[in-house]
Design an enzyme around this catalytic site. Structure first.
Site, short mmCIF file in Angstrom:
data_model
loop_
_atom_site.label_atom_id
_atom_site.label_comp_id
_atom_site.label_asym_id
_atom_site.label_seq_id
_atom_site.Cartn_x
_atom_site.Cartn_y
_atom_site.Cartn_z
N LYS A 197 -46.81 27.61 12.66
CA LYS A 197 -46.36 26.69 11.60
C LYS A 197 -47.12 25.36 11.71
O LYS A 197 -47.48 24.76 10.69
CB LYS A 197 -44.85 26.45 11.69
CG LYS A 197 -43.98 27.64 11.35
CD LYS A 197 -44.09 28.10 9.90
CE LYS A 197 -43.45 27.15 8.93
NZ LYS A 197 -43.42 27.72 7.55
N THR A 236 -41.14 23.18 9.60
CA THR A 236 -40.02 23.16 10.54
C THR A 236 -40.11 21.99 11.52
O THR A 236 -41.21 21.50 11.81
CB THR A 236 -40.02 24.50 11.32
OG1 THR A 236 -39.10 24.41 12.40
CG2 THR A 236 -41.38 24.83 11.90
N ASP A 237 -38.95 21.62 12.07
CA ASP A 237 -38.93 20.59 13.12
C ASP A 237 -39.58 21.09 14.40
O ASP A 237 -39.97 20.30 15.27
CB ASP A 237 -37.48 20.14 13.40
CG ASP A 237 -36.53 21.27 13.81
OD1 ASP A 237 -36.95 22.43 13.87
OD2 ASP A 237 -35.34 20.95 14.07
N GLU A 238 -39.71 22.43 14.55
CA GLU A 238 -40.18 22.98 15.82
C GLU A 238 -41.63 22.61 16.12
O GLU A 238 -42.07 22.73 17.26
CB GLU A 238 -40.00 24.50 15.84
CG GLU A 238 -38.55 24.89 15.64
CD GLU A 238 -38.21 26.29 16.14
OE1 GLU A 238 -39.03 26.91 16.83
OE2 GLU A 238 -37.10 26.74 15.83
N TYR A 252 -44.42 31.01 17.27
CA TYR A 252 -43.96 30.69 15.90
C TYR A 252 -44.28 29.24 15.55
O TYR A 252 -44.92 28.98 14.51
CB TYR A 252 -42.45 30.93 15.78
CG TYR A 252 -41.82 30.24 14.58
CD1 TYR A 252 -42.09 30.66 13.28
CD2 TYR A 252 -40.98 29.12 14.75
CE1 TYR A 252 -41.53 30.00 12.18
CE2 TYR A 252 -40.42 28.46 13.66
CZ TYR A 252 -40.71 28.91 12.37
OH TYR A 252 -40.17 28.26 11.29
P1 NAD Z 1 -36.95 34.34 6.29
O1 NAD Z 1 -37.58 35.06 7.43
O2 NAD Z 1 -35.51 34.56 5.99
O3 NAD Z 1 -37.76 34.67 4.95
C1 NAD Z 1 -39.16 34.74 4.92
C2 NAD Z 1 -39.57 35.47 3.63
O4 NAD Z 1 -41.01 35.48 3.59
C3 NAD Z 1 -39.10 36.91 3.57
O5 NAD Z 1 -38.54 37.19 2.30
C4 NAD Z 1 -40.38 37.72 3.78
O6 NAD Z 1 -40.36 38.98 3.12
C5 NAD Z 1 -41.43 36.79 3.19
N1 NAD Z 1 -42.77 37.04 3.74
C6 NAD Z 1 -43.11 37.19 5.05
N2 NAD Z 1 -44.42 37.43 5.16
C7 NAD Z 1 -44.93 37.43 3.89
C8 NAD Z 1 -46.23 37.61 3.36
N3 NAD Z 1 -47.30 37.87 4.15
N4 NAD Z 1 -46.40 37.52 2.02
C9 NAD Z 1 -45.34 37.27 1.21
N5 NAD Z 1 -44.08 37.12 1.65
C10 NAD Z 1 -43.88 37.18 2.99
O7 NAD Z 1 -37.24 32.80 6.55
P2 NAD Z 1 -36.36 31.52 6.17
O8 NAD Z 1 -35.44 31.24 7.28
O9 NAD Z 1 -35.89 31.65 4.80
O10 NAD Z 1 -37.50 30.40 6.24
C11 NAD Z 1 -38.28 30.11 5.09
C12 NAD Z 1 -39.29 29.04 5.44
O11 NAD Z 1 -38.62 27.86 5.90
C13 NAD Z 1 -40.25 29.44 6.57
O12 NAD Z 1 -41.52 28.95 6.26
C14 NAD Z 1 -39.68 28.75 7.80
O13 NAD Z 1 -40.71 28.45 8.71
C15 NAD Z 1 -39.10 27.50 7.20
N6 NAD Z 1 -37.96 26.89 7.90
C16 NAD Z 1 -36.87 27.66 8.24
C17 NAD Z 1 -35.76 27.04 8.83
C18 NAD Z 1 -34.53 27.84 9.20
O14 NAD Z 1 -33.62 27.30 9.83
N7 NAD Z 1 -34.41 29.11 8.81
C19 NAD Z 1 -35.77 25.67 9.08
C20 NAD Z 1 -36.91 24.93 8.72
C21 NAD Z 1 -37.99 25.55 8.12
O1 DAU Z 2 -35.49 24.47 13.85
C1 DAU Z 2 -35.86 25.16 12.70
C2 DAU Z 2 -36.05 26.61 13.06
O2 DAU Z 2 -34.75 27.15 13.26
C3 DAU Z 2 -36.80 27.41 12.02
O3 DAU Z 2 -38.10 26.89 11.91
C4 DAU Z 2 -36.85 28.89 12.41
O4 DAU Z 2 -37.47 29.64 11.38
C5 DAU Z 2 -35.43 29.38 12.62
O5 DAU Z 2 -35.46 30.72 13.07
C6 DAU Z 2 -34.71 28.51 13.63
O6 DAU Z 2 -35.27 28.68 14.95
P1 DAU Z 2 -34.32 28.75 16.24
O7 DAU Z 2 -35.04 29.45 17.32
O8 DAU Z 2 -33.74 27.42 16.55
O9 DAU Z 2 -33.13 29.68 15.61
P2 DAU Z 2 -32.32 30.91 16.21
O10 DAU Z 2 -31.21 31.16 15.24
O11 DAU Z 2 -33.17 32.04 16.61
O12 DAU Z 2 -31.68 30.29 17.52
C7 DAU Z 2 -30.89 29.11 17.49
C8 DAU Z 2 -30.56 28.76 18.93
O13 DAU Z 2 -29.65 29.76 19.43
C9 DAU Z 2 -31.74 28.77 19.85
O14 DAU Z 2 -31.58 27.75 20.83
C10 DAU Z 2 -31.68 30.14 20.53
C11 DAU Z 2 -30.20 30.43 20.58
N1 DAU Z 2 -29.80 31.84 20.48
C12 DAU Z 2 -30.30 32.58 19.45
C13 DAU Z 2 -29.97 33.91 19.30
C14 DAU Z 2 -30.54 34.74 18.17
C15 DAU Z 2 -28.90 32.40 21.38
O15 DAU Z 2 -28.43 31.71 22.33
N2 DAU Z 2 -28.57 33.71 21.25
C16 DAU Z 2 -29.07 34.51 20.26
O16 DAU Z 2 -28.73 35.71 20.20
#
Ligand code: NAD
Ligand code: DAU
Length: 351
Positions: free
Chosen positions: A160, A130-132, A156
């Site tokens: 990561k 992730t970018d975070e 988190y």
């Molecule tokens: P998500 O939470 O939707 O899915 C995570 C999956 O991992 C789920 O299906 C869960 O059951 C599985 N999981 C959790 N713990 C586990 C374990 N111990 N063993 C096996 N499976 C397990 O997450 P996502 O949003 O699809 O993100 C996927 C990946 O991409 C993550 O590594 C996240 O850090 C990364 N990522 C997410 C975003 C985003 O915007 N969502 C952006 C950049 C990177």
């Molecule tokens: O940047 C990549 C990341 O993006 C991934 O690594 C994470 O897995 C993914 O969850 C996401 O993280 P964020 O914290 O950016 O996503 P989230 O959707 O939780 O929130 C997006 C933005 O919106 C953040 O600034 C918090 C804000 N927010 C979120 C929720 C759930 C609100 O203002 N209200 C809300 O109810």
């Protein structure tokens, strides 16, 4: 035939990835997921039913389970999505994040190392990060690149970042062929409705409050999930072992603007008077330690692998809002908790 292990494929990005890969990667796709609260087998049930993917329920922290899987399939590719992914949950309790994101990644790295030691195949371990991990940008700072220093701010992102460091170390010390992908915020179908975009869409449908943290001026760089998955496929095809690639949509938007835009789309879709859903917007207490701005410069990925995003947020958002409307029952089963029984109904007792 090539065998790919895809961890976390019942989650949001993993499910979108296997859909794309099943349509053309020419590999046998083996899916591992623990089905935590974020894992929903419905997301890929059609692919499992069609025999396009082999599904195994299991935990990446379970060394025996992971080792046995590697012995059974002799994977040449690992695409590692499995993680605890929600920042708010990591603030409430970091334990599962440390366990899965750090320890689980180490278990996978060791299994790949042991399995790939004696062979000279076209192996690659693609770690989805992730970018975070780079922390928060000031308004006038340039977007993050592959050379940005690690400065994670949340439990988190710290977990990561630790996983990224392990991947780097396994490459440096053991010669494991690894790539790290650091991507910005994804949006699209099958996203768990605790995340900003699906949460706001579903709340707006139901006339529920739209909770915006703090002043809502926090900025995220939004990328359609399909573009992220295409970037990962490009890395699997042409990426170089030992590299990091930064992925982003060059699409910086303040949260408040995203929420207002969703409100407009929902009004249009449901035929509500203009401005009706925007009245649901509420400023609520800010997230502790809330990162102010993320942005990514994907120039290296574009130059080396020819990747470009195909979607832009403005034209993609109406289709995303429609998707959540058309898949209302999927969302309702998540919100009621009924989705948690899906595995038992399909496969019987819990594995
Ligand atoms: P998500 O939470 O939707 O899915 C995570 C999956 O991992 C789920 O299906 C869960 O059951 C599985 N999981 C959790 N713990 C586990 C374990 N111990 N063993 C096996 N499976 C397990 O997450 P996502 O949003 O699809 O993100 C996927 C990946 O991409 C993550 O590594 C996240 O850090 C990364 N990522 C997410 C975003 C985003 O915007 N969502 C952006 C950049 C990177
Ligand atoms: O940047 C990549 C990341 O993006 C991934 O690594 C994470 O897995 C993914 O969850 C996401 O993280 P964020 O914290 O950016 O996503 P989230 O959707 O939780 O929130 C997006 C933005 O919106 C953040 O600034 C918090 C804000 N927010 C979120 C929720 C759930 C609100 O203002 N209200 C809300 O109810």
């Amino acid at each position: 035939m090539s065998h790919w292990l895809i961890t976390g494929a019942a989650g949001f990005i993993g499910a979108n990835f296997v859909r794309l890969a099943a349509g053309g990667a020419g590999a046998r796709l083996v899916v591992l997921d623990a089905l935590t609260y974020a894992g929903n087998l419905e997301n890929i049930s059609d692919l499992i039913g069609d025999g396009k993917v082999d599904f195994h329920r299991g935990d990446i922290c379970d060394e025996k389970f992971v080792t046995d899987l590697f012995a059974r399939y002799r994977f040449d590719r690992v695409v590692h999505f499995a993680a605890e992914s929600h920042v708010d949950r990591s603030i409430l309790g970091a334990g599962p994040f440390i366990r899965t994101n750090i320890h689980g990644t180490a278990v996978l790295l060791d299994a790949a190392r042991a399995s790939w030691k004696a062979r000279t195949g076209n192996h690659l371990f693609l770690h989805v990060s992730t970018d975070e991990v780079f922390g928060s940008l000031q308004p006038d700072e340039a977007p993050f690149t592959e050379d940005s220093p690690y400065r994670p701010n949340s439990p988190y992102s710290a977990s990561k970042a630790a996983a990224d460091h392990l991947v780097r170390a396994w490459h440096h010390t053991h010669g494991l062929p690894t790539i790290i992908s650091n991507c910005s915020n994804n949006y699209g179908p099958w996203q768990f409705p605790e995340k900003l975009i699906p949460l706001m869409i579903l709340n707006a449908f139901d006339g529920r409050e739209l909770p915006v943290y703090g002043d809502g001026r926090q900025v995220r760089d939004w990328l359609h999930v399909e573009d992220h998955c295409r970037a990962l496929l490009a890395m699997l095809e042409g990426g170089r072992a030992g590299r990091t690639y930064v992925v982003g949509g060059a699409c910086e938007r303040a949260n408040i603007d995203i929420v207002q835009r969703i409100a407009v789309e929902v009004d249009a879709l449901l035929g509500r008077p203009a401005g009706a859903s925007a009245k649901l917007l509420r400023h609520v207490a800010d997230r502790p330690g809330h990162d102010r701005r993320y942005a990514m410069n994907a120039a290296v990925l574009q130059a080396e692998l020819g990747w470009r995003p195909r979607h832009d947020l403005e034209s993609a958002l109406p289709a995303v809002v429609r998707w959540y409307r058309e898949n209302r029952e999927w969302a309702d089963r998540i919100r009621s908790g009924a989705y948690l029984d899906y595995y038992e109904k399909q496969y019987g007792a819990r594995a």
